[in-house]
Scaffold this motif. Structure first.
Motif, PDB file in Angstrom:
ATOM      1  N   LEU A  93       0.838  -1.198   0.000  1.00  0.00           N
ATOM      2  CA  LEU A  93       0.000   0.000   0.000  1.00  0.00           C
ATOM      3  C   LEU A  93       0.867   1.240   0.000  1.00  0.00           C
ATOM      4  O   LEU A  93       2.018   1.206   0.461  1.00  0.00           O
ATOM      5  N   ASP A 140      -5.189   5.251  -1.131  1.00  0.00           N
ATOM      6  CA  ASP A 140      -6.377   5.963  -0.631  1.00  0.00           C
ATOM      7  C   ASP A 140      -6.933   6.915  -1.679  1.00  0.00           C
ATOM      8  O   ASP A 140      -6.853   8.135  -1.529  1.00  0.00           O
ATOM      9  N   PHE A 189      -8.852   2.416  -1.665  1.00  0.00           N
ATOM     10  CA  PHE A 189      -9.385   2.200  -0.311  1.00  0.00           C
ATOM     11  C   PHE A 189     -10.619   3.064  -0.114  1.00  0.00           C
ATOM     12  O   PHE A 189     -10.642   3.999   0.685  1.00  0.00           O
ATOM     13  N   ARG A 203     -13.352  12.349  11.233  1.00  0.00           N
ATOM     14  CA  ARG A 203     -13.565  11.714   9.931  1.00  0.00           C
ATOM     15  C   ARG A 203     -14.974  11.956   9.409  1.00  0.00           C
ATOM     16  O   ARG A 203     -15.393  11.297   8.445  1.00  0.00           O
ATOM     17  N   LYS A 245     -15.470   0.791   3.505  1.00  0.00           N
ATOM     18  CA  LYS A 245     -14.824   0.879   4.818  1.00  0.00           C
ATOM     19  C   LYS A 245     -15.564   1.864   5.707  1.00  0.00           C
ATOM     20  O   LYS A 245     -16.282   2.723   5.187  1.00  0.00           O
ATOM     21  N   HIS A 246     -15.358   1.802   7.022  1.00  0.00           N
ATOM     22  CA  HIS A 246     -14.556   0.852   7.790  1.00  0.00           C
ATOM     23  C   HIS A 246     -15.535   0.019   8.597  1.00  0.00           C
ATOM     24  O   HIS A 246     -16.298   0.589   9.372  1.00  0.00           O
ATOM     25  N   MET A 289     -12.802  -3.089   4.200  1.00  0.00           N
ATOM     26  CA  MET A 289     -11.762  -2.784   5.187  1.00  0.00           C
ATOM     27  C   MET A 289     -12.370  -2.760   6.587  1.00  0.00           C
ATOM     28  O   MET A 289     -13.367  -2.089   6.822  1.00  0.00           O
ATOM     29  N   PHE A 292     -10.782   0.326  12.753  1.00  0.00           N
ATOM     30  CA  PHE A 292     -10.026   0.467  13.996  1.00  0.00           C
ATOM     31  C   PHE A 292     -10.943   0.344  15.216  1.00  0.00           C
ATOM     32  O   PHE A 292     -10.517   0.019  16.307  1.00  0.00           O
ATOM     33  N   ASP A 324      -7.070  -2.393   8.738  1.00  0.00           N
ATOM     34  CA  ASP A 324      -6.639  -0.999   8.673  1.00  0.00           C
ATOM     35  C   ASP A 324      -5.240  -0.906   9.293  1.00  0.00           C
ATOM     36  O   ASP A 324      -4.771  -1.829   9.962  1.00  0.00           O
ATOM     37  N   TRP A 325      -4.619   0.209   9.097  1.00  0.00           N
ATOM     38  CA  TRP A 325      -3.235   0.533   9.447  1.00  0.00           C
ATOM     39  C   TRP A 325      -2.855   0.091  10.871  1.00  0.00           C
ATOM     40  O   TRP A 325      -3.205   0.772  11.843  1.00  0.00           O
ATOM     41  N   MET A 351      -3.074  -4.999   7.187  1.00  0.00           N
ATOM     42  CA  MET A 351      -2.331  -3.813   6.746  1.00  0.00           C
ATOM     43  C   MET A 351      -1.298  -3.534   7.834  1.00  0.00           C
ATOM     44  O   MET A 351      -1.636  -3.122   8.938  1.00  0.00           O
ATOM     45  N   TRP A 458      -6.329  14.104   3.209  1.00  0.00           N
ATOM     46  CA  TRP A 458      -6.181  13.061   2.192  1.00  0.00           C
ATOM     47  C   TRP A 458      -5.986  13.679   0.808  1.00  0.00           C
ATOM     48  O   TRP A 458      -6.612  13.290  -0.170  1.00  0.00           O
ATOM     49  N   GLU A 520      -8.337  12.009  10.081  1.00  0.00           N
ATOM     50  CA  GLU A 520      -8.462  11.073  11.206  1.00  0.00           C
ATOM     51  C   GLU A 520      -8.482  11.799  12.558  1.00  0.00           C
ATOM     52  O   GLU A 520      -9.094  12.841  12.710  1.00  0.00           O
TER      53      GLU A 520
HETATM   54  C1  BGC Z   1      -7.125   4.814   7.579  1.00  0.00           C
HETATM   55  C2  BGC Z   1      -7.701   4.162   6.353  1.00  0.00           C
HETATM   56  C3  BGC Z   1      -6.705   4.195   5.241  1.00  0.00           C
HETATM   57  C4  BGC Z   1      -5.405   3.581   5.692  1.00  0.00           C
HETATM   58  C5  BGC Z   1      -4.324   3.622   4.639  1.00  0.00           C
HETATM   59  C6  BGC Z   1      -5.768   4.291   7.915  1.00  0.00           C
HETATM   60  O1  BGC Z   1      -5.193   5.018   8.947  1.00  0.00           O
HETATM   61  O2  BGC Z   1      -7.993   4.617   8.675  1.00  0.00           O
HETATM   62  O3  BGC Z   1      -8.890   4.800   5.988  1.00  0.00           O
HETATM   63  O4  BGC Z   1      -7.229   3.525   4.128  1.00  0.00           O
HETATM   64  O5  BGC Z   1      -4.918   4.250   6.817  1.00  0.00           O
HETATM   65  O6  BGC Z   1      -3.832   4.888   4.466  1.00  0.00           O
END
Ligand code: BGC
Ligand code: BGC
Length: 813
Positions: A93, A140, A189, A203, A245-246, A289, A292, A324-325, A351, A458, A520
């Motif tokens: 990614l 993303d 994503f 968000r 997502k999510h 996805m 969190f 997710d991350w 991820m 983003w 975020e």
């Molecule tokens: C976000 C996701 C995003 C991912 C990759 C995460 O922190 O919650 O929405 O797709 O990072 O960047």
């Protein structure tokens, strides 16, 4: 009431007092879902006998190591293509701040294509013991192919929700997919199908609406746009895999806290938060996805009843579930590099941007010793390969010859239409809008001529900060759009950076202002008041009103905010959300043609309720006691002649309680913070920060300390999110020894911080993580700024605040 560690952590992260947060928490139900209560899904063409047979054959040739590899997704920032030989992972990614391999984040699209190819080529190499399987590259692309220089940037979802136009959504999906595929990406994503219930959540702008109806329709439309006909997606045709997502109820997070806990019944989980998944899966969504977030205290990444029983069972999802991350690392007992729980719960691909080697090795061991059953691995790998086959990734042909399609006029036209359709007219007293032919127009405001500010988070970077107009070739600012439309109708337009009127008095002023970009948790707030404690925009509106100039406000924001004072100072008020690269879409509606008729009428209707006071966080349509300022569905048109009366200016919430990040601005210290001194130091006002007496001069005649102090606040999330402490300063005289800069009780070498030549104003940013690494307890900071100096040091400060843009932040050692 059950309180898990994770819910406690989430609560203590909030800027609201903990007791209050606990008091209004509903009693959580159990976090085990009952699949039979959920809608029954049906197969949509992802599974077909021919493909399944190919997968079976391929899996028979794969080693366990290669199977486990498919389940791991590192980031391009921490894996090198050649490492794929030892660690054959299934996916890579690009994170929000990850540049292509060239290192040039603002490089041409060819850099991205080269990156994609570098990884792909190693993954499909023929070598002994390796089954060639292309990596799937995810990005993303959440409002257009928004990480890539020169791409078309669409409005964020909050604006798209106001359009109520699923057909246009499908086109937006098509354009996003075409530009993403042409850049080397296989997978977007998105769409985000969250249904935000509390506007404090950072968000919120990623959700289409506070209600599930719009989200349900849009999810299907976006998936169709990105992937094409269900089951027929082909990368060669410019389709990419979607990721809804999510999952699940990220928008239900209690208190509007990012990565928090949805304390709601299963009934609400189904009714409010699931419809976007049901429709998206039905439209063929290839991936989902996981969130969190937790549901009633249980992290979704570890919730088998949700990931397996509901999603793959009852809802009939046939694609794969991506994590997710590092979210798996938040499951109790897990770390980023070790988490069998998440795979056993039903996650197919983790991820794991940085700790991928550990996760790879540990997972392999856990499969070999039976901690993770082989059947589970086979299910995950089958799903991942299914998506790769269905997207036709095994075919070497790629749509790269189309790279010149980034930001082409046809694509920008779709975005411009979306901008014009998303505008919501909140007020138009005296029919000030549209701007009439021949009018003299003053355009001003912080956001009038800035593509970065009109695009939000983003965008080119994770937080969307640090962008200038030069980063958006081919884009149009709101000002540029207004100017050409006004001049085309025989009028004149002047851009005034500071709002001052020079020359003849304008017939009307357009003031463009709003939130600055965030993503975020960095966007979490605890009051809906716009610019609490810092009413810059309001002052500008008042100054124009005082000169008898009618005012149109264009308000840019990721959410409905309490702006009654600003609305009162405006004759017309337009909520434009985060429009993206095509600012001309605003003039399309605001400026009349030569014959005086509007080019386009307003179409946008609020998809979120607009608050009546700063404390109406979760005032959503359909709830008991619903009492918004402007209701869900509200939005005037040029046919309406509704006058909006003077609105209440009682915020109803003490904003100072929520200010954890802005301490000192030119001329004033912001509540609840105070400036205090100790030892041999004198403080006086001097000019600075562009303001008369805007700075404080601190003169040390011996050892002394100046500090900004207030309530104990939790800055751990700000620290994790790469924020820094920014100080605008001038050295007037050097001291006998180097000063020290502290946060809490932890100090760094001030001699390496305040390095500007004496007599010159300068700005420095010190990473919060730097103080954390030096031992500061970021969970409890009562003194976000401490300066210790010695005899002879005279230093002036004009600004002290937290800064979300990591560019140029230092960490003195
Ligand atoms: C976000 C996701 C995003 C991912 C990759 C995460 O922190 O919650 O929405 O797709 O990072 O960047
Ligand atoms: C990445 C984002 C990611 C975020 C999660 C950032 O460093 O660039 O893609 O969503 O971290 O915390």
């Amino acid at each position: 009431m059950r309180l898990t560690l994770s819910s406690l952590l989430a609560l203590s992260c909030a800027a609201v007092p903990m007791a209050a947060a606990l008091a209004d928490a509903p009693l959580p139900a159990a976090a085990t879902a009952h699949p039979e209560l959920w809608p029954q899904g049906k197969s949509v063409g992802l599974v077909d006998p021919e493909t399944e047979a190919k997968i079976t054959k391929m899996m028979a040739e794969m080693s366990v190591r290669e199977k486990v590899g498919q389940m791991i997704q590192p980031s391009i920032a921490s894996m090198k293509p050649e490492e794929l030989r030892e660690y054959p992972v299934g996916s890579i990614l690009g994170g929000g701040n990850d540049p292509p391999l060239s290192g040039n984040d603002r490089g041409p699209v060819g850099d991205w294509i080269a990156t994609a190819e570098a990884f792909r080529q190693v993954s499909i190499e023929k070598r002994p013991g390796h089954v060639p399987i292309p990596v799937i590259f995810g990005m993303d692309s959440v409002h257009g192919n928004s990480n890539v220089f020169g791409a078309t940037i669409f409005p964020h979802n909050v604006g798209l929700g106001a359009m109520r136009d699923p057909a246009l959504m499908e086109k937006i999906g098509e354009v996003t997919a075409a530009e993403s595929a042409a850049s080397g990406f296989d997978w977007a994503f998105g769409p985000t199908v969250t249904v935000p219930q509390d506007d404090r959540w950072g968000r919120s702008y990623e959700g289409y609406s506070e209600r599930p109806e719009i989200t349900r329709e849009y999810s299907a439309a976006m998936v169709r746009g990105l992937q094409g006909v269900p089951g027929k997606a082909r990368i060669q045709n410019g389709n990419v895999a979607a990721s809804i997502k999510h999952f699940l109820a990220d928008g239900g997070t209690h208190g509007g806290i990012d990565q928090g806990d949805a304390q709601i019944s299963e009934k609400d989980l189904i009714a409010i938060h699931s419809p976007g998944y049901v429709s998206g899966i039905d439209a063929g969504a290839m991936t989902v996805m996981a969130s969190f977030s937790s549901w009633n205290g249980v992290k979704n990444h570890g919730n088998k009843s949700l990931l397996t029983d509901v999603l793959k069972g009852r809802l009939g999802f046939e694609g794969f579930v991506v994590g997710d991350w590092n979210a798996h690392g938040q499951i109790p007992g897990c770390t980023n590099g070790n988490c069998p729980q998440t795979f056993n719960a039903g996650l197919d691909m983790a991820m794991v941007p940085g700790d991928w080697k550990d996760l790879f090795n540990n997972t392999l061991k856990q499969v070999q010793d039976g901690t993770i059953p082989m059947a589970r691995v086979d299910d995950a790998v089958r799903r991942i390969l299914r998506v790769k086959f269905k997207l036709n990734l095994f075919d070497p042909a790629r749509p790269f010859e189309q790279k010149q399609m980034l930001g082409i006029p046809e694509h920008r036209a779709v975005a411009r239409q979306a901008v014009s359709e998303s505008l919501v007219l909140l007020k138009n007293n005296g029919a000030l809008l549209p701007i009439k032919p021949g009018q003299k127009v003053l355009v001003t405001g912080t956001h009038a001529d800035d593509v970065g500010l009109q695009s939000g988070g983003w965008t080119l970077s994770w937080q969307g900060t640090g962008n200038t107009n030069a980063d958006f070739p081919g884009a149009t600012t709101i000002w540029a759009g207004l100017k050409s439309a006004i001049e085309a109708a025989g009028g004149s337009a002047t851009l005034s950076a500071d709002g001052k009127v020079t020359g003849p008095k304008p017939d009307v002023a357009v003031v463009v202002f709003g939130e600055t970009p965030y993503a975020e948790m960095v966007g979490d707030i605890s009051t809906l008041e716009f610019q609490p404690g810092d009413k810059q925009a309001l002052a500008q509106l008042k100054a124009l009103k005082a000169q008898g100039i009618p005012v149109v406000t264009v308000f840019l924001s990721g959410r409905a905010l309490w702006v009654n004072p600003e609305i009162n100072q405006s004759d017309a008020f337009v909520a434009a959300f985060l429009p993206g690269s095509e600012g001309a879409g605003i003039a399309d509606v605001l400026v009349a043609k030569k014959d005086g008729t509007p080019n386009k009428d307003f179409r946008g209707k609020l998809s979120y309720s607009w608050p009546k006071n700063a404390g109406q966080f979760a005032n959503n349509v359909g709830q008991p006691g619903y009492d918004p300022q402007f209701a869900y569905g509200y939005g005037l048109t040029y046919k309406d002649h509704t006058a909006v009366p003077q609105l209440s200016e009682v915020a109803g919430l003490d904003a100072s309680l929520s200010n954890v990040s802005v301490y000192f601005l030119p001329g004033r210290i912001l509540p609840p913070w105070k400036l205090a001194t100790g030892g041999a130091v004198a403080m006086k006002n001097v000019d600075g920060g562009g303001t008369q007496e805007g700075a404080r001069q601190l003169a040390f005649s011996g050892p002394g300390e100046v500090r900004i102090e207030g309530p104990q606040v939790d800055l751990s999330r700000q620290s994790n999110a790469m924020l820094s402490l920014r100080i605008d300063y001038r050295i007037d005289a050097k001291g006998a020894s180097a000063p020290k800069l502290g946060m809490g009780t932890t100090f760094v070498d001030g001699g390496k911080v305040f390095t500007a030549a004496p007599g010159q104003w300068s700005s420095v940013k010190v990473s919060l993580s730097c103080f954390a690494a030096a031992g500061a307890n970021m969970n409890a900071i009562a003194r976000p700024f401490v300066l210790q100096g010695d005899a002879g040091l005279t230093l002036s400060i004009a600004t002290v605040k937290l800064d979300a843009d990591p560019t140029g932040a230092i960490c003195p050692k």
